[in-house]
Design a protein around this motif. Structure first.
Motif, PDB file in Angstrom:
ATOM      1  N   ASP A   2       0.838  -1.199   0.000  1.00 22.52           N
ATOM      2  CA  ASP A   2       0.000   0.000   0.000  1.00 22.52           C
ATOM      3  C   ASP A   2       0.874   1.250   0.000  1.00 22.52           C
ATOM      4  O   ASP A   2       1.895   1.303   0.691  1.00 22.52           O
ATOM      5  CB  ASP A   2      -0.893   0.018   1.248  1.00 22.52           C
ATOM      6  CG  ASP A   2      -1.927  -1.081   1.229  1.00 22.52           C
ATOM      7  OD1 ASP A   2      -2.448  -1.420   2.303  1.00 22.52           O
ATOM      8  OD2 ASP A   2      -2.211  -1.614   0.143  1.00 22.52           O
ATOM      9  N   VAL A  27      -4.179   1.235  -2.390  1.00 20.61           N
ATOM     10  CA  VAL A  27      -4.524   0.675  -1.087  1.00 20.61           C
ATOM     11  C   VAL A  27      -5.512  -0.449  -1.308  1.00 20.61           C
ATOM     12  O   VAL A  27      -6.501  -0.279  -2.027  1.00 20.61           O
ATOM     13  CB  VAL A  27      -5.117   1.762  -0.163  1.00 20.61           C
ATOM     14  CG1 VAL A  27      -5.617   1.159   1.137  1.00 20.61           C
ATOM     15  CG2 VAL A  27      -4.081   2.835   0.115  1.00 20.61           C
ATOM     16  N   ASP A  93      -7.455   2.378   5.637  1.00 20.67           N
ATOM     17  CA  ASP A  93      -7.990   1.156   5.044  1.00 20.67           C
ATOM     18  C   ASP A  93      -8.687   0.315   6.112  1.00 20.67           C
ATOM     19  O   ASP A  93      -8.775   0.706   7.263  1.00 20.67           O
ATOM     20  CB  ASP A  93      -6.888   0.379   4.320  1.00 20.67           C
ATOM     21  CG  ASP A  93      -5.923  -0.331   5.266  1.00 20.67           C
ATOM     22  OD1 ASP A  93      -4.946  -0.912   4.756  1.00 20.67           O
ATOM     23  OD2 ASP A  93      -6.114  -0.298   6.493  1.00 20.67           O
TER      24      ASP A  93
END
Lengths: 113, 110
Positions: A2, A27, A93
């Motif tokens: 990410d 992500v 996230d």
């Protein structure tokens, strides 16, 4: 892996100019994208974006998210010297039980009188 | 080339324990910050410091204190840990043109 990439790294403008700051991300399990204004003493929360195409505005600042192309922009119109700061883009996230934050390195904006 | 290091990645502590979270940066930055991150809330500032022995409260300082005895080290202290302090804690070091964050410490208080 990410990652969040901001551009440009540094920007110098004159008062009254309009600037656009860019943030692209990769992500896996995107939850939200956040913009902060980082000044010497403390960061200021600007926007939280979760949906594509909906522009958020606050005075001379506005921001929009494109979840298809995986980027966000932060616009500042009629810049003032007080806008000088590092602008941080942070992506949240769904990783783990509490989520994760992935940080960009920031864009340093300098507004000259 | 790790620039901001937090002492622990994961911690589990009991209610009432005193907890120390350490953060070290190697960039000679003056400004260092402690945040906590909770789902859907983004970053919330706990304390920050812009010089050795200087500290200022952020948005949510209650239940926390900090120490900045040396420029490179900024410690976050939970005087008596409580379950509502279960969170991800992030340290940041901010320079003139870049911001660097540590990898985070995920603290669970049981």
């Amino acid at each position: 892996e990410d990652k969040v990439v901001q551009s440009p790294l540094s920007l110098v403008v004159h008062e009254g100019d309009t600037v656009t700051l860019n943030c692209s991300y990769e992500v896996t399990n995107f939850r939200s994208l956040l913009w902060y204004k980082q000044e010497k003493k403390a960061p200021t929360f600007l926007f939280m974006l979760t949906s594509s195409g909906i522009e958020k505005k606050s005075g001379r600042l506005s921001s929009i998210l494109d979840k298809k192309e995986l980027f966000s922009i932060l616009n500042i119109t009629a810049t003032q010297t007080g806008d000088s700061a590092i602008y941080l883009c942070v992506v949240e996230d769904y990783g783990g039980s509490q989520g994760n934050l992935i940080f960009g390195k920031g864009t340093k904006l300098s507004v000259k009188p | 080339d790790v620039k901001v290091t937090q002492s622990s990645r994961y911690l589990v502590k009991r209610t009432g324990e005193k907890v120390f979270l350490e953060c070290v940066q190697d960039m000679d930055h003056e400004n260092m910050f402690w945040y906590r991150q909770d789902p859907g809330l983004g970053l919330r500032l706990i304390y920050f410091s812009y010089d050795v022995k200087m500290k200022e409260k952020g948005d949510i300082p209650e239940g926390y204190s900090v120490s900045r005895e040396k420029k490179e080290r900024f410690s976050l202290i939970l005087e008596s840990a409580s379950t509502n302090q279960t969170s991800m804690y992030l340290c940041a070091s901010i320079g003139r043109i870049e911001a660097f964050f540590g990898q985070g410490t995920r603290l669970t208080v049981v």
